[in-house]
Design a protein around this motif. Structure first.
Motif, PDB file in Angstrom:
ATOM      1  N   MET A 288     -85.286  14.574 -73.385  1.00  0.00           N
ATOM      2  CA  MET A 288     -84.910  14.432 -74.794  1.00  0.00           C
ATOM      3  C   MET A 288     -85.960  13.606 -75.539  1.00  0.00           C
ATOM      4  N   ALA A 289     -86.495  12.593 -74.847  1.00  0.00           N
ATOM      5  CA  ALA A 289     -87.543  11.777 -75.471  1.00  0.00           C
ATOM      6  C   ALA A 289     -88.766  12.640 -75.763  1.00  0.00           C
ATOM      7  N   ALA A 290     -89.107  13.538 -74.814  1.00  0.00           N
ATOM      8  CA  ALA A 290     -90.272  14.421 -74.995  1.00  0.00           C
ATOM      9  C   ALA A 290     -90.030  15.409 -76.142  1.00  0.00           C
ATOM     10  N   LEU A 291     -88.802  15.921 -76.228  1.00  0.00           N
ATOM     11  CA  LEU A 291     -88.466  16.853 -77.304  1.00  0.00           C
ATOM     12  C   LEU A 291     -88.559  16.158 -78.668  1.00  0.00           C
ATOM     13  N   ALA A 292     -88.016  14.934 -78.734  1.00  0.00           N
ATOM     14  CA  ALA A 292     -88.044  14.185 -79.998  1.00  0.00           C
ATOM     15  C   ALA A 292     -89.484  13.872 -80.402  1.00  0.00           C
ATOM     16  N   ALA A 293     -90.311  13.530 -79.404  1.00  0.00           N
ATOM     17  CA  ALA A 293     -91.714  13.206 -79.706  1.00  0.00           C
ATOM     18  C   ALA A 293     -92.444  14.439 -80.231  1.00  0.00           C
ATOM     19  N   ALA A 294     -92.161  15.604 -79.621  1.00  0.00           N
ATOM     20  CA  ALA A 294     -92.804  16.849 -80.070  1.00  0.00           C
ATOM     21  C   ALA A 294     -92.430  17.149 -81.522  1.00  0.00           C
ATOM     22  N   ASP A 304     -87.406  23.160 -85.024  1.00  0.00           N
ATOM     23  CA  ASP A 304     -86.383  24.217 -85.114  1.00  0.00           C
ATOM     24  C   ASP A 304     -85.167  23.921 -84.240  1.00  0.00           C
ATOM     25  N   VAL A 305     -85.440  23.599 -82.983  1.00  0.00           N
ATOM     26  CA  VAL A 305     -84.345  23.352 -82.029  1.00  0.00           C
ATOM     27  C   VAL A 305     -83.456  22.225 -82.549  1.00  0.00           C
ATOM     28  N   LEU A 306     -84.080  21.146 -83.002  1.00  0.00           N
ATOM     29  CA  LEU A 306     -83.296  19.988 -83.439  1.00  0.00           C
ATOM     30  C   LEU A 306     -82.588  20.269 -84.770  1.00  0.00           C
ATOM     31  N   GLU A 340     -81.708  11.050 -84.040  1.00  0.00           N
ATOM     32  CA  GLU A 340     -81.499  10.292 -85.275  1.00  0.00           C
ATOM     33  C   GLU A 340     -82.393  10.737 -86.442  1.00  0.00           C
ATOM     34  N   PRO A 341     -83.740  10.840 -86.266  1.00  0.00           N
ATOM     35  CA  PRO A 341     -84.567  11.182 -87.435  1.00  0.00           C
ATOM     36  C   PRO A 341     -84.192  12.537 -88.032  1.00  0.00           C
ATOM     37  N   THR A 342     -84.020  13.547 -87.160  1.00  0.00           N
ATOM     38  CA  THR A 342     -83.692  14.890 -87.663  1.00  0.00           C
ATOM     39  C   THR A 342     -82.295  14.919 -88.277  1.00  0.00           C
ATOM     40  N   ILE A 363     -70.034  11.629 -98.659  1.00  0.00           N
ATOM     41  CA  ILE A 363     -69.793  11.234 -97.273  1.00  0.00           C
ATOM     42  C   ILE A 363     -71.138  10.846 -96.688  1.00  0.00           C
ATOM     43  N   GLY A 364     -71.275   9.588 -96.367  1.00  0.00           N
ATOM     44  CA  GLY A 364     -72.560   9.123 -95.836  1.00  0.00           C
ATOM     45  C   GLY A 364     -72.659   9.362 -94.339  1.00  0.00           C
ATOM     46  N   LEU A 365     -73.884   9.398 -93.840  1.00  0.00           N
ATOM     47  CA  LEU A 365     -74.120   9.408 -92.386  1.00  0.00           C
ATOM     48  C   LEU A 365     -75.029   8.231 -92.071  1.00  0.00           C
ATOM     49  N   THR A 366     -74.581   7.353 -91.191  1.00  0.00           N
ATOM     50  CA  THR A 366     -75.393   6.194 -90.816  1.00  0.00           C
ATOM     51  C   THR A 366     -75.410   6.049 -89.302  1.00  0.00           C
ATOM     52  N   SER A 367     -76.388   5.308 -88.809  1.00  0.00           N
ATOM     53  CA  SER A 367     -76.449   5.040 -87.377  1.00  0.00           C
ATOM     54  C   SER A 367     -75.570   3.847 -87.033  1.00  0.00           C
ATOM     55  N   ALA A 368     -75.021   3.871 -85.821  1.00  0.00           N
ATOM     56  CA  ALA A 368     -74.163   2.782 -85.359  1.00  0.00           C
ATOM     57  C   ALA A 368     -74.931   1.469 -85.330  1.00  0.00           C
ATOM     58  N   SER A 369     -74.234   0.383 -85.623  1.00  0.00           N
ATOM     59  CA  SER A 369     -74.928  -0.904 -85.623  1.00  0.00           C
ATOM     60  C   SER A 369     -75.071  -1.480 -84.225  1.00  0.00           C
TER      61      SER A 369
END
Ligand SMILES: [Zn+2]
Length: 399
Positions: A288-294, A304-306, A340-342, A363-369
């Motif tokens: 998943m880290a490699a996919l996110a980096a790509a 596209d995938v994300l 998260e970024p996508t 309706i907001g979308l935020t990351s967990a604290s």
């Protein structure tokens, strides 16, 4: 505890960022000043709260502020994940005193692993140097489904061999501590409520991205557990009727289109990631880290995938946000950082376009604290919730 007024007062003190004076407390909870004063005396005697400075510049004498005393109570949290089991010792204001992690050992019977967990809990308490008498209990977060009333883990799809495991009572027996248990997604939502951050109050859906997908539901400041502790199973919401076959027999469930394992498969098919060498398989986190980096480097197939998965997840989540009329969606869980970024870029506009209340509120979308280590912290918060929250009457401590 056992005293409703006392819990209401403790809860009000906990929620007030800079603490509260006795006069403010009396106004906030609607109890007579004398009652508030008597209860505060008891809480001070029990070392659960402390007097922390004086405030007030106007006429009259400055008011003594009351705050929770961090060393007044502790809780241990344990998060069982198919790969890693993590542990955290928290003080009552949510600071992590000590944490640790163990590989989830699938080669031994679950009952034996419960003993391993218990030993680690006791080691953590001993090594932390905190007063063991002040540890209120152990919270344990586990993949579902669970049988909440019986304290059982009931055959989670990613924990082979865990068939009706008496997790709660086993851990209570082996540690000698009260144990409270919840599904991991529920624990994550409770952690958010206890974080004190901007997501702590009101009504929200917690989108949990672990090995599978789940949702925690918080409605009017209370977490919703359902009749058996299994509320929030969103995996089989159909987001693509022509999609791939799911293990439930239908097509295009959000689970099969969007769980990390599927995204990695899609990335392999599209040539973004190399197909695994069976001799040296890479972990799902590494892939998943490699996919996110790509995607971050502009690989269009990775993007596209994300993005495709973000669209599917938005559809599934909008079913919940429309049903419950929540203010926001909070996202977290072990695999959230890769998405998260996508997701933050794609989902909010889609949620808005699918929202039945878009003319009324956003309706907001935020990351967990609570971040990536939120699981064990969330599990510890289950103890604080069950001990300190006036709404927790149904969540009885065992042991
Ligand atoms: Zn399905």
């Amino acid at each position: 505890m056992g005293d409703y007024n006392l819990m209401v007062i403790l809860d009000a003190i906990r929620r007030a960022e800079g603490g509260l004076s006795r006069v403010e407390l009396s106004a906030a909870v609607g109890l007579a000043p004398q009652t508030v004063s008597n209860i505060c005396r008891r809480l001070l005697d029990q070392d659960l709260i402390m007097e922390a400075g004086k405030e007030g510049t106007g006429p009259g004498k400055p008011r003594t502020m009351l705050r929770l005393k961090p060393s007044g109570m502790y809780a241990v949290g344990v998060q069982i994940d198919p790969a890693v089991t993590s542990f955290a010792l928290l003080d009552v204001v949510g600071n992590v005193v000590l944490n640790s992690a163990l590989t989830t050992d699938a080669s031994i019977p679950p009952e034996a692993f419960v003993e391993v967990m218990a030993a680690e809990v006791l080691r953590l308490i001993a090594d932390s140097g905190v007063d063991a008498e002040r540890v209120a209990g152990v919270g344990v977060a586990t993949p579902g489904p669970v049988d909440a009333a019986a304290g059982l883990v009931v055959s989670p799809p990613h924990l082979p061999g865990w068939t009706r495991v008496a997790l709660r009572d086993g851990l209570a027996r082996a540690t000698g501590l009260p144990v409270v248990m919840d599904k991991d997604v529920t624990a994550a939502a409770v952690a958010e409520m206890w974080s004190g951050g901007p997501n702590a109050t009101g009504s929200f859906v917690f989108l949990y991205i672990g090995t599978g997908l789940g949702a925690g539901l918080v409605f009017n400041d209370e977490v919703m557990r359902g009749s058996s502790g299994n509320a929030g199973e969103i995996g089989h919401i159909i987001t693509d009727p022509d999609g791939p076959l799911c293990d439930c027999g239908r097509r295009g469930c959000v689970k099969v289109t969007c769980m990390p394992e599927t995204l990695v498969e899609q990335a392999q098919e599209r040539g973004v990631l190399p197909v695994d060498d069976p001799q040296e398989p890479r972990s799902l986190h590494e892939q998943m880290a490699a996919l996110a980096a790509a995607a971050e480097h502009g690989n269009s197939a990775a993007v596209d995938v994300l993005e495709f998965s973000a669209q599917r997840v938005a559809r599934a989540i909008s079913a919940l946000t429309n049903l419950l009329d929540v203010e926001r969606v909070v996202a977290g869980g072990p695999f959230w950082p890769y998405l998260e970024p996508t997701y933050l870029r794609v989902i909010p506009a889609l949620l808005d376009s699918l929202s039945a209340t878009r003319t009324v509120h956003e309706i907001g979308l935020t990351s967990a604290s609570s971040g990536r280590d939120g699981g064990a912290i969330g599990a510890a918060c289950l103890v604080l919730e069950s001990t300190l929250s006036p709404h927790a009457a149904k969540l009885l401590l065992q042991g």
